[in-house]
Every structure is written in C-alpha cells, then in structure tokens.
Design an enzyme around this catalytic site. Structure first.
Site, PDB file in Angstrom:
ATOM      1  CB  CYS A  92      -0.924  -0.025   1.221  1.00  0.00           C
ATOM      2  SG  CYS A  92      -1.775   1.518   1.549  1.00  0.00           S
ATOM      3  CB  CYS A  95       0.326   1.889   4.102  1.00  0.00           C
ATOM      4  SG  CYS A  95      -1.347   1.238   3.901  1.00  0.00           S
TER       5      CYS A  95
END
Length: 336
Positions: A92, A95
């Site tokens: 991600c 993230c």
C-alpha cells in the site's frame, strides 16, 4: 452523523469490535475464533484490564505489531492509555506515507498514546472488525471501546489534530494514564547518535506544507511538477490523487452531494461527486460500482472524465488491492 463530508480531523464513530473485546474476559467460542486467542494473561508489558490509574506502566514499545490473536492485549492496554490502530499493508503506497507520521507522533506524545500496527494481509478478523474497506484505515481503542478515525494518508498536522481529539475523548472516559518503554533511558542514550531522517524531495515538501496550510491548489501544482520531472514517482501520483480528492470535497456538504446524485442518476458530474464522498468514507466498492455502471452509457468527454477519476482512485487505494484489480479489469472491458 455529521452532514458534511468526512474531513481529515473528523472522528468517524464506533465500529463493532465486541467479539474481540470479549476475548479479554472469556475463552473463545464458536467457529472462526482461533484457539490462540484465548486469554493467557497480558503480553509482556501490557497491563491487566482495569489497571488505569495504577501509575506509569512499562511496555515493550510504544509502537507494537499486533495480530488477530494478540489484540486482546491491546484492549487491556487501552484501559490505561488510548491506542491508535493503524491497518496497513506492505504493498500500500499511502500506508508508506502515513505510517511514519503515526509512529513519529506516537513517540512525540511520550507514553500518552500507544500505536498498534495491524497487517491487513495477515489479520482478516481485525480488518473485518474495524470495517477496513480501504487501507490505510486508522482507528482508536479507548477503554476497550473502538472508535473509527479516518481512511487514507493525511498530512501530519491533521493527524496530530486527530491524536488530540483521541486524548480528549480518552480523558472524558477516565483514561489518562501513561506508559514507558522498558529500558527507555538506555534507548534514548543509544538514539542520540542516530542520523536524522532524510528530507522529502523539494516538491513533495512544498506540497506537504501547502496541505497543512489548507492550500490544496498549490499542493496539486507541486505534485504535478514532481510527476512531470519523474513520471515514475508513485508517491507523487498517490499524493496528487489524495489532495485532489480533498480539494473537490472542500466546502461541500454530504447532504447536497447525495441530493444532487439522487436527482441526476445519469448526471456524470453529480455521480463523480458522490463517488468522491464514498471514497472519502471508505466505501470503495460503492464508488467503483457507481462509476463503472456509468461508463458504458456515456461517450466522449463524459466517458473520459469517468476513466480519469477511476484511475485516480486506483492510485489512491493501491494497485495491488483486489478491488482495484477487479475494477481495472471491468473498466478495460467497458472501454475496449
């Protein structure tokens, strides 16, 4: 529920973690609950439930990796200090922007808050319990009770505002303890010689500063410049998608957005706006489905607008997310 679109500093409300909270008091029952989740006493450094007010407690770290099986210890810890929960994944992109901010702020609050990191790929029960439809998803646990916070990578100033709200909510519920890291004094001495983290690239820093000031237009311009200089700069691409979403929602209310979409189910502009609202609230599949249903029905500029917006969402959510993979395939079939 508020009648404005979710903002970076808004608290999203409670989610159902009762099955996980209960594990701190009773052995697991029924299918789908791993035997390893049965209470076996708190983990090293984790306080027993009801330990709030007993003084400063020791924990292994202010930033902890937790799993479906070990989450009961976080529930217990939340009776002393509020716990921020970061649901993330290795693939991600957003993230990787957000997690360092959460970790840095957690350390800065010096034991008043603890950060629990949950790998979404290996902890499906926690992902489901926190209703994490998109990652990163950030929540809190206060006195054993969960609270949804926000979805997506946000600027540090806005994350700090969320931390302050969490601390206020915790204090209102009698949770105002503090923890300390085992061997903290030695660790501080060891860290004095560590180098400072590398600075952000100039255009990234300028975009970051502009977002903190609420100047989304400048942030968009800076990210676009970074992408022109390096078309493979995925952090800039994700950042542009994130700030563009914030810019489009600024000054609008959820009620007016949904009213316009309901009045014009085939109006592309109205459906794009409500899809933004869905994405900002973590309703990824709703946003994808809404726009993908429209693609075969329109042509020319309208179809291109839908395609561009979907591609932005793909960057925001992450290319490896299974919902993105499915939506990208469906978009390709509709276009070609």
């Amino acid at each position: 529920m508020t009648n404005v679109p979710p903002t970076p500093s808004s608290l999203r409300g409670a989610v159902d973690l009762s099955s996980l909270v209960d594990r701190a008091q009773r052995p697991p029952q029924g299918p789908g609950v791993p035997a390893a989740a049965a209470p076996s006493g708190p983990a090293a450094g984790a306080p027993a439930a009801g330990a709030a007010g007993d003084g400063v407690l020791s924990v292994p770290s202010l930033v902890m990796d937790v799993t479906d099986q070990s989450f009961q210890d976080i529930v217990q810890l939340s009776t002393v200090v509020p716990v921020i929960v970061d649901i993330w994944a290795e693939w991600c992109g957003p993230c990787k922007q957000l997690s360092p901010v959460l970790e840095r702020l957690t350390e800065e609050y010096a034991g008043r808050i603890v950060l629990a990191k949950v790998d979404a790929d290996t902890n499906p029960q926690l992902v489901q319990a926190f209703q994490a439809q998109s990652i990163p998803t950030v929540a809190a646990v206060i006195g054993g009770r969960p609270l949804g916070l926000f979805v997506g990578a946000l600027p540090e100033a806005e994350v700090r505002d969320v931390f302050e709200q969490v601390l206020q909510a915790a204090e209102q519920n009698g949770i105002a303890g503090r923890v300390q890291v085992d061997g903290a004094i030695e660790a501080d001495d060891a860290e004095q010689g560590e180098p400072e983290p590398e600075p952000l690239p100039p255009h990234h820093q300028a975009a970051y500063d502009a977002i903190e000031a609420g100047d989304y237009a400048t942030a968009i311009s800076e990210y676009r410049t970074a992408i022109l200089q390096d078309p493979h700069d995925q952090m800039a691409v994700a950042g542009l998608a994130q700030v563009s979403l914030l810019d489009r929602l600024a000054g609008k209310t959820a009620d007016e957005i949904r009213a316009a979409a309901g009045a014009g189910p085939s109006a592309v502009a109205a459906q794009l706006a409500v899809a933004d609202l869905d994405i900002s609230g973590g309703h990824v599949e709703d946003a994808f489905g809404r726009l993908l249903d429209l693609v075969p029905t329109v042509f020319g500029e309208d179809r291109e607008a839908l395609r561009v917006r979907l591609v932005e969402y793909f960057e925001l959510i992450g290319a490896e997310d299974p919902r993105v993979v499915a939506a990208r395939r469906r978009l390709a079939n509709a276009l070609y």
